[in-house]
Write a protein that holds these residues in place. Structure first.
Motif, PDB file in Angstrom:
ATOM      1  N   ASP A   4      45.527  33.952  28.538  1.00 27.65           N
ATOM      2  CA  ASP A   4      44.621  33.048  27.839  1.00 27.65           C
ATOM      3  C   ASP A   4      43.820  32.193  28.821  1.00 27.65           C
ATOM      4  OD1 ASP A   4      47.017  31.626  28.433  1.00 27.65           O
ATOM      5  OD2 ASP A   4      46.623  30.177  26.837  1.00 27.65           O
ATOM      6  N   TRP A   5      44.422  31.798  29.939  1.00 28.05           N
ATOM      7  CA  TRP A   5      43.694  31.039  30.960  1.00 28.05           C
ATOM      8  C   TRP A   5      42.618  31.919  31.601  1.00 28.05           C
ATOM      9  CZ3 TRP A   5      43.320  31.574  36.364  1.00 28.05           C
ATOM     10  CH2 TRP A   5      42.668  30.523  37.018  1.00 28.05           C
ATOM     11  N   LEU A   6      42.957  33.160  31.915  1.00 28.30           N
ATOM     12  CA  LEU A   6      41.976  34.074  32.499  1.00 28.30           C
ATOM     13  C   LEU A   6      40.778  34.245  31.561  1.00 28.30           C
ATOM     14  CD1 LEU A   6      44.315  36.819  33.981  1.00 28.30           C
ATOM     15  CD2 LEU A   6      42.882  35.216  35.260  1.00 28.30           C
ATOM     16  N   ARG A   7      41.049  34.446  30.294  1.00 28.13           N
ATOM     17  CA  ARG A   7      39.954  34.607  29.326  1.00 28.13           C
ATOM     18  C   ARG A   7      39.114  33.332  29.226  1.00 28.13           C
ATOM     19  NH1 ARG A   7      44.172  37.267  26.450  1.00 28.13           N
ATOM     20  NH2 ARG A   7      43.900  39.514  26.597  1.00 28.13           N
ATOM     21  N   ARG A   8      39.784  32.177  29.302  1.00 24.95           N
ATOM     22  CA  ARG A   8      39.069  30.900  29.218  1.00 24.95           C
ATOM     23  C   ARG A   8      38.095  30.718  30.387  1.00 24.95           C
ATOM     24  NH1 ARG A   8      43.247  27.954  27.784  1.00 24.95           N
ATOM     25  NH2 ARG A   8      43.805  27.241  29.852  1.00 24.95           N
ATOM     26  N   ILE A   9      38.434  31.242  31.558  1.00 25.14           N
ATOM     27  CA  ILE A   9      37.520  31.128  32.703  1.00 25.14           C
ATOM     28  C   ILE A   9      36.575  32.327  32.793  1.00 25.14           C
ATOM     29  CG2 ILE A   9      39.103  29.642  34.000  1.00 25.14           C
ATOM     30  CD1 ILE A   9      39.604  32.093  35.876  1.00 25.14           C
ATOM     31  N   GLY A  10      36.647  33.202  31.782  1.00 24.97           N
ATOM     32  CA  GLY A  10      35.702  34.310  31.715  1.00 24.97           C
ATOM     33  C   GLY A  10      36.092  35.549  32.479  1.00 24.97           C
ATOM     34  N   VAL A  11      37.380  35.715  32.762  1.00 20.87           N
ATOM     35  CA  VAL A  11      37.860  36.880  33.513  1.00 20.87           C
ATOM     36  C   VAL A  11      38.748  37.722  32.599  1.00 20.87           C
ATOM     37  CG1 VAL A  11      39.204  37.661  35.503  1.00 20.87           C
ATOM     38  CG2 VAL A  11      37.809  35.592  35.687  1.00 20.87           C
ATOM     39  N   ALA A  12      38.378  38.976  32.414  1.00 26.24           N
ATOM     40  CA  ALA A  12      39.240  39.885  31.657  1.00 26.24           C
ATOM     41  C   ALA A  12      40.479  40.165  32.509  1.00 26.24           C
ATOM     42  CB  ALA A  12      38.507  41.182  31.350  1.00 26.24           C
ATOM     43  N   PRO A  13      41.671  40.038  31.939  1.00 26.70           N
ATOM     44  CA  PRO A  13      42.887  40.247  32.728  1.00 26.70           C
ATOM     45  C   PRO A  13      42.906  41.572  33.491  1.00 26.70           C
ATOM     46  CG  PRO A  13      43.448  39.279  30.622  1.00 26.70           C
ATOM     47  CD  PRO A  13      41.988  39.613  30.565  1.00 26.70           C
ATOM     48  N   CYS A  14      42.324  42.623  32.930  1.00 27.85           N
ATOM     49  CA  CYS A  14      42.330  43.917  33.613  1.00 27.85           C
ATOM     50  C   CYS A  14      41.417  43.939  34.843  1.00 27.85           C
ATOM     51  CB  CYS A  14      41.944  45.041  32.650  1.00 27.85           C
ATOM     52  SG  CYS A  14      40.271  44.903  32.008  1.00 27.85           S
ATOM     53  N   ASN A  15      40.532  42.945  34.981  1.00 25.85           N
ATOM     54  CA  ASN A  15      39.624  42.877  36.128  1.00 25.85           C
ATOM     55  C   ASN A  15      40.068  41.884  37.197  1.00 25.85           C
ATOM     56  OD1 ASN A  15      37.757  44.787  35.201  1.00 25.85           O
ATOM     57  ND2 ASN A  15      36.804  43.264  33.879  1.00 25.85           N
ATOM     58  N   ALA A  16      41.162  41.169  36.956  1.00 25.44           N
ATOM     59  CA  ALA A  16      41.641  40.166  37.909  1.00 25.44           C
ATOM     60  C   ALA A  16      42.478  40.823  38.996  1.00 25.44           C
ATOM     61  CB  ALA A  16      42.467  39.108  37.182  1.00 25.44           C
ATOM     62  N   ALA A  17      42.191  40.443  40.238  1.00 21.51           N
ATOM     63  CA  ALA A  17      42.968  40.934  41.383  1.00 21.51           C
ATOM     64  C   ALA A  17      43.231  39.764  42.318  1.00 21.51           C
ATOM     65  CB  ALA A  17      42.205  42.029  42.116  1.00 21.51           C
ATOM     66  N   LEU A  18      44.391  39.755  42.951  1.00 24.70           N
ATOM     67  CA  LEU A  18      44.727  38.727  43.933  1.00 24.70           C
ATOM     68  C   LEU A  18      44.710  39.338  45.319  1.00 24.70           C
ATOM     69  CD1 LEU A  18      47.754  36.895  42.263  1.00 24.70           C
ATOM     70  CD2 LEU A  18      45.424  36.034  42.531  1.00 24.70           C
ATOM     71  N   ALA A  19      44.285  38.536  46.289  1.00 24.17           N
ATOM     72  CA  ALA A  19      44.293  38.974  47.687  1.00 24.17           C
ATOM     73  C   ALA A  19      44.700  37.792  48.562  1.00 24.17           C
ATOM     74  CB  ALA A  19      42.925  39.492  48.100  1.00 24.17           C
ATOM     75  N   LYS A  20      45.375  38.085  49.638  1.00 24.67           N
ATOM     76  CA  LYS A  20      45.775  37.064  50.604  1.00 24.67           C
ATOM     77  C   LYS A  20      44.754  37.034  51.733  1.00 24.67           C
ATOM     78  CE  LYS A  20      49.667  35.546  53.377  1.00 24.67           C
ATOM     79  NZ  LYS A  20      51.027  35.865  53.821  1.00 24.67           N
ATOM     80  N   ILE A  21      44.345  35.836  52.106  1.00 19.54           N
ATOM     81  CA  ILE A  21      43.333  35.656  53.142  1.00 19.54           C
ATOM     82  C   ILE A  21      43.968  35.696  54.520  1.00 19.54           C
ATOM     83  CG2 ILE A  21      41.632  34.030  54.084  1.00 19.54           C
ATOM     84  CD1 ILE A  21      40.818  35.410  51.442  1.00 19.54           C
ATOM     85  N   ASP A  22      43.290  36.390  55.417  1.00 18.82           N
ATOM     86  CA  ASP A  22      43.731  36.493  56.809  1.00 18.82           C
ATOM     87  C   ASP A  22      42.561  36.050  57.684  1.00 18.82           C
ATOM     88  OD1 ASP A  22      45.065  37.142  59.162  1.00 18.82           O
ATOM     89  OD2 ASP A  22      44.458  39.240  59.082  1.00 18.82           O
TER      90      ASP A  22
END
Length: 116
Positions: A4-22
């Motif tokens: 529900d938070w992802l949808r509220r910020i306009g991101v479809a859950p299936c399109n969300a990806a996490l990455a770690k910064i180096d």
């Protein structure tokens, strides 16, 4: 992350990806070891001329530049040209042909990890 938070910020859950910064090129905004959330559906960088009146910073995107993953602010002054910008002043802007990069998606969130 809650769907529900992802949808509220306009991101479809299936399109969300996490990455770690180096690396430190995006400091002080994004630090080495931070996590970023990428909206993989938002891959288009609009062509826009920089204006003196513009008070907003350029958006942050995850991209592949010559096969190497990066997170940078991107400006696109012309259809065939992009400017990769780092927040860290030790890194100079890079002007590259648009054909050289592949946009993974727009960075919509980042979080600092406590090192205590």
């Amino acid at each position: 992350f809650r769907r529900d938070w992802l949808r509220r910020i306009g991101v479809a859950p299936c399109n969300a990806a996490l990455a770690k910064i180096d690396g430190d090129s995006m400091q002080p905004s994004i630090w080495d070891g931070d996590l970023v959330m990428i909206d993989r559906a938002r891959r288009e960088v609009p062509v826009r001329q920089r204006s003196v009146e513009t008070k907003f910073r350029s958006p942050v995107y995850a991209l592949l530049d010559d096969g190497r993953a990066k997170v940078k602010r991107i400006e696109r002054p012309q259809e065939d040209q992009v400017i990769l910008l780092s927040d860290n002043p030790d890194y100079a802007p890079q002007v590259v042909p648009a054909s050289q990069i592949d946009i993974i998606g727009k960075v919509v969130w980042w979080g600092h990890t406590s090192k205590d």
